[in-house]
Design a protein around this motif. Structure first.
Motif, PDB file in Angstrom:
ATOM      1  N   GLU A   1       0.845  -1.202   0.000  1.00 13.15           N
ATOM      2  CA  GLU A   1       0.000   0.000   0.000  1.00 13.15           C
ATOM      3  C   GLU A   1       0.882   1.255   0.000  1.00 13.15           C
ATOM      4  O   GLU A   1       0.534   2.254  -0.600  1.00 13.15           O
ATOM      5  N   GLU A   2       2.028   1.183   0.672  1.00 14.05           N
ATOM      6  CA  GLU A   2       2.936   2.337   0.741  1.00 14.05           C
ATOM      7  C   GLU A   2       3.668   2.584  -0.574  1.00 14.05           C
ATOM      8  O   GLU A   2       3.976   3.722  -0.903  1.00 14.05           O
ATOM      9  N   ILE A   3       3.982   1.523  -1.320  1.00 14.42           N
ATOM     10  CA  ILE A   3       4.775   1.690  -2.545  1.00 14.42           C
ATOM     11  C   ILE A   3       3.958   1.470  -3.819  1.00 14.42           C
ATOM     12  O   ILE A   3       4.519   1.434  -4.912  1.00 14.42           O
ATOM     13  N   LYS A   4       2.641   1.353  -3.703  1.00 16.33           N
ATOM     14  CA  LYS A   4       1.837   0.986  -4.871  1.00 16.33           C
ATOM     15  C   LYS A   4       1.997   1.952  -6.038  1.00 16.33           C
ATOM     16  O   LYS A   4       1.928   1.547  -7.188  1.00 16.33           O
ATOM     17  N   GLY A   5       2.260   3.218  -5.765  1.00 12.36           N
ATOM     18  CA  GLY A   5       2.461   4.190  -6.837  1.00 12.36           C
ATOM     19  C   GLY A   5       3.748   3.953  -7.615  1.00 12.36           C
ATOM     20  O   GLY A   5       3.921   4.498  -8.706  1.00 12.36           O
ATOM     21  N   GLU A   6       4.640   3.141  -7.083  1.00  9.08           N
ATOM     22  CA  GLU A   6       5.918   2.855  -7.727  1.00  9.08           C
ATOM     23  C   GLU A   6       5.956   1.475  -8.382  1.00  9.08           C
ATOM     24  O   GLU A   6       6.950   1.112  -9.010  1.00  9.08           O
ATOM     25  N   LEU A   7       4.876   0.683  -8.236  1.00 12.34           N
ATOM     26  CA  LEU A   7       4.851  -0.658  -8.814  1.00 12.34           C
ATOM     27  C   LEU A   7       4.887  -0.598 -10.336  1.00 12.34           C
ATOM     28  O   LEU A   7       4.192   0.206 -10.949  1.00 12.34           O
ATOM     29  N   ILE A   8       5.704  -1.463 -10.929  1.00 16.66           N
ATOM     30  CA  ILE A   8       5.838  -1.544 -12.377  1.00 16.66           C
ATOM     31  C   ILE A   8       5.301  -2.884 -12.879  1.00 16.66           C
ATOM     32  O   ILE A   8       4.526  -2.945 -13.823  1.00 16.66           O
ATOM     33  N   GLU A   9       5.731  -3.963 -12.211  1.00 16.87           N
ATOM     34  CA  GLU A   9       5.354  -5.302 -12.641  1.00 16.87           C
ATOM     35  C   GLU A   9       5.379  -6.255 -11.455  1.00 16.87           C
ATOM     36  O   GLU A   9       6.212  -6.123 -10.559  1.00 16.87           O
TER      37      GLU A   9
END
Length: 103
Positions: A74-82
């Motif tokens: 939830e904290e890094i979801k904006g940075e998820l690529i794949e």
């Protein structure tokens, strides 16, 4: 191994993990220049300080000092690529390409 490729928003990917990933499955996470492949040891969907959380403990496959890491998606979801999800019996492989993220 049956392979499926899906395009999702980051929120849909988080929902996919909550519904489909189990302990001892394999996840390969790519986010913000970081690649984290490994076996899922724990999944925690608790709320933290009034915010939804999705914390995974992963035993990282690569040789590192401490092979177990905790990641709050939830904290890094904006940075998820794949995300690559492989079932523990290795019969299914799902590749999730993150299309967009509405935070």
């Amino acid at each position: 191994m049956n392979t499926q490729e899906l395009k999702m928003s980051c929120n849909e990917a988080i929902d996919y993990i909550k519904k489909n990933v189990n302990v001892y499955d394999i996840l390969e996470l790519s986010y913000n220049r970081v690649f984290t492949p490994g076996e899922v040891l724990n999944i925690d969907t608790s709320e933290y300080n009034g915010k939804k959380g999705l914390k995974l403990v992963i035993h990282v496959s690569e040789g590192t000092f401490n092979p177990n890491v905790e990641i709050d998606l939830e904290e890094i979801k904006g940075e998820l690529i794949e995300i690559v999800h492989i079932s523990k019996d290795k019969s299914e492989r799902v590749i999730i390409l993150i299309d967009k993220c509405d935070i």
